[in-house]
Design a protein around this motif. Structure first.
Motif, PDB file in Angstrom:
ATOM      1  N   MET A 215       0.827  -1.204   0.000  1.00 21.47           N
ATOM      2  CA  MET A 215       0.000   0.000   0.000  1.00 21.47           C
ATOM      3  C   MET A 215       0.864   1.259   0.000  1.00 21.47           C
ATOM      4  O   MET A 215       1.893   1.308   0.674  1.00 21.47           O
ATOM      5  CB  MET A 215      -0.911   0.035   1.233  1.00 21.47           C
TER       6      MET A 215
ATOM      7  N   LYS B 169       0.408   5.481   0.595  1.00 27.34           N
ATOM      8  CA  LYS B 169      -0.492   6.514   1.095  1.00 27.34           C
ATOM      9  C   LYS B 169       0.093   7.878   0.760  1.00 27.34           C
ATOM     10  O   LYS B 169       1.279   8.128   0.980  1.00 27.34           O
ATOM     11  CB  LYS B 169      -0.678   6.377   2.611  1.00 27.34           C
TER      12      LYS B 169
ATOM     13  N   ARG C 252      -5.273   6.570  -0.226  1.00 25.66           N
ATOM     14  CA  ARG C 252      -4.632   5.271  -0.022  1.00 25.66           C
ATOM     15  C   ARG C 252      -4.911   4.385  -1.235  1.00 25.66           C
ATOM     16  O   ARG C 252      -6.010   4.424  -1.792  1.00 25.66           O
ATOM     17  CB  ARG C 252      -5.153   4.593   1.247  1.00 25.66           C
TER      18      ARG C 252
ATOM     19  N   GLU D 298      -7.810  -0.038   4.569  1.00 22.01           N
ATOM     20  CA  GLU D 298      -7.156  -0.684   5.697  1.00 22.01           C
ATOM     21  C   GLU D 298      -8.176  -1.506   6.474  1.00 22.01           C
ATOM     22  O   GLU D 298      -9.313  -1.073   6.678  1.00 22.01           O
ATOM     23  CB  GLU D 298      -6.505   0.354   6.611  1.00 22.01           C
TER      24      GLU D 298
ATOM     25  N   PRO E 100      -3.046  -2.831   5.707  1.00 18.89           N
ATOM     26  CA  PRO E 100      -3.510  -2.720   4.330  1.00 18.89           C
ATOM     27  C   PRO E 100      -4.171  -4.013   3.865  1.00 18.89           C
ATOM     28  O   PRO E 100      -3.649  -5.106   4.109  1.00 18.89           O
ATOM     29  CB  PRO E 100      -2.223  -2.423   3.544  1.00 18.89           C
TER      30      PRO E 100
END
Length: 450
Positions: free
Chosen positions: A253, A255, A269, A273, A278
């Motif tokens: 992931m 962000k 993102r 989550e 993630p």
């Protein structure tokens, strides 16, 4: 294709000879498009592709909503840019543009709620002017929308017109509710207040949450980071350049936290989550163990294209916490189902022929673990499997006999009727069958004999 007016309760059709004119939605004007959608009871965030064929007939507009035709030179009447459709019950030919400001300035709350909105003045039925009360949905009772804020100007949900019994007790329709907006129709992701055009928005408005995303079966794409960062050059709502942005990665992931020159802030993102981790980290780790491969092999492949995946430590943590319990539960459920079928066979007077063999983790006489498995000869399904450690036996070769007896006892105790047991020519197993299971027929696997 014959189009029907989209206003709730209106069945006027756009056919030759119709006395009504049919108007397209103002697609290019975002603010007016949202007002039109709210007026017909739709979500103000409806996609353009969905409403491009929508039409509203002229029965929901007054003469004041059209540009005056001076001299009669123009055959086609054109709507004013701020015209908004209203229920035809509330259209009054006697209502003029001059009387509307007078009423609005008299302190009437029915007009004050619309002050500041760029739309035509709401009109009330002339014969019921004093008997109608305008009720607006309370902001505190509405569900907040999921779309990001784009304006400091908000529009309320469609109003509901109700008869006031106290003001008109003699009216024949005093107890009747006139829901001209059909607000009882549910509109997806609608809200009491919906933004129109550029203004301040908080980071909570544009943060991506797990509720806005789909599930693990969503399609996923491999994207270069430089291409991804091109999306964060300007803020899409106000059109101002993004001044600051920081990226943080966690396994698969990424962000991005950003701030534009107008001080709008947001967080994006690449995946939602779940429980603070993630989602794609869990999904990619599950794909590794469920396909029977290893993290090392997949990581080597990912390193060749510089694809970001959870590291080995994170993978084994997810494996022990989430994935192995899932595998164990699936195995247990399947085993119980198979044993239940074999028990039904025994109850019906049948029997089961099984074959068993062991598999060690290393060749020779230095194995630390051995897995002994039994298979149903008729269905070719593994019906029992046991893991034996060398410390449970006197030596590595002795683990096979321990696993054989343990698994066979469990099958017999579970109610499975066994007639024939087929194994290799292991001396210890031959002795166990002769001394402890004399009623079972013991046969040898011809592959081992050959």
């Amino acid at each position: 294709m014959v189009r029907i007016c989209k206003f709730p309760g209106c069945d006027h059709k756009n056919v030759p000879g119709s006395p009504f004119r049919f108007h397209r939605f103002p697609v290019s004007d975002i603010a007016m498009r949202q007002l039109w959608l709210v007026a017909i009871g739709y979500s103000a965030g409806a996609k353009i592709s969905r409403i491009k064929d929508f039409r509203v007939c002229s029965a929901h507009f007054s003469e004041d909503d059209y540009i005056p035709n001076q001299g009669g030179k123009r055959k086609k009447l054109i709507l004013k840019s701020f015209a908004v459709p209203v229920p035809r019950e509330c259209m009054s030919a006697s209502t003029t543009a001059e009387t509307a400001p007078t009423e609005a300035s008299s302190g009437d709350p029915e007009y004050e709620v619309f002050s500041g909105l760029s739309q035509s003045t709401p009109r009330k039925c002339s014969e019921k002017k004093k008997n109608l009360t305008l009720i607006i949905t309370s902001p505190a009772e509405a569900i907040r929308g999921t779309r990001p804020s784009t304006s400091g100007t908000y529009t309320a949900l469609p109003p509901t017109w109700k008869e006031s019994q106290s003001m008109c007790p003699s009216s024949a329709v005093a107890s009747e509710t006139l829901d001209t907006s059909l607000s009882s129709i549910e509109a997806a992701d609608d809200s009491t207040f919906l933004p129109l055009s550029g203004s301040t928005s908080s980071s909570s408005d544009v943060s991506v949450t797990a509720d806005q995303q789909g599930n693990w079966s969503e399609r996923k794409w491999i994207v270069n980071e430089s291409t991804l960062m091109e999306l964060f050059t300007t803020y899409y709502t106000c059109g101002v350049a993004i001044d600051e942005k920081t990226t943080v990665s966690n396994g698969s992931m990424i962000k991005v936290e950003w701030t534009c020159l107008n001080q709008h802030k947001g967080v994006w993102r690449s995946c939602p989550e779940i429980r603070g981790m993630p989602e794609n980290n869990l999904v990619s780790s599950a794909a590794i163990i469920f396909t029977g491969t290893t993290q090392t092999e997949i990581q080597e492949w990912a390193d060749l294209i510089n694809l970001q995946l959870p590291k080995k430590t994170s993978y084994y943590s997810l494996q022990s916490t989430y994935l192995i319990p899932v595998v164990h539960q699936a195995y247990t459920d399947m085993q119980e189902s198979i044993l239940s079928e074999l028990q039904d066979t025994a109850c019906a007077g049948g029997h089961t022929d099984i074959g068993g063999d062991a598999r060690s983790d290393s060749p020779g006489y230095s194995a630390k673990y051995t897995t002994y498995s039994f298979m149903d000869d008729s269905t070719k399904k593994i019906i029992m499997s046991d893991l034996i450690q060398v410390s449970e036996a006197s030596s590595s070769p002795a683990m096979e006999a321990v696993g054989f007896r343990r698994g066979l006892d469990r099958l017999l105790d579970s109610g499975v009727s066994i007639d024939v047991v087929t194994t290799d020519r292991h001396p210890s197993i031959r002795k166990i069958m002769r001394e402890f299971y004399p009623n079972l027929r013991h046969e040898f696997d011809p592959w081992h004999v050959a």
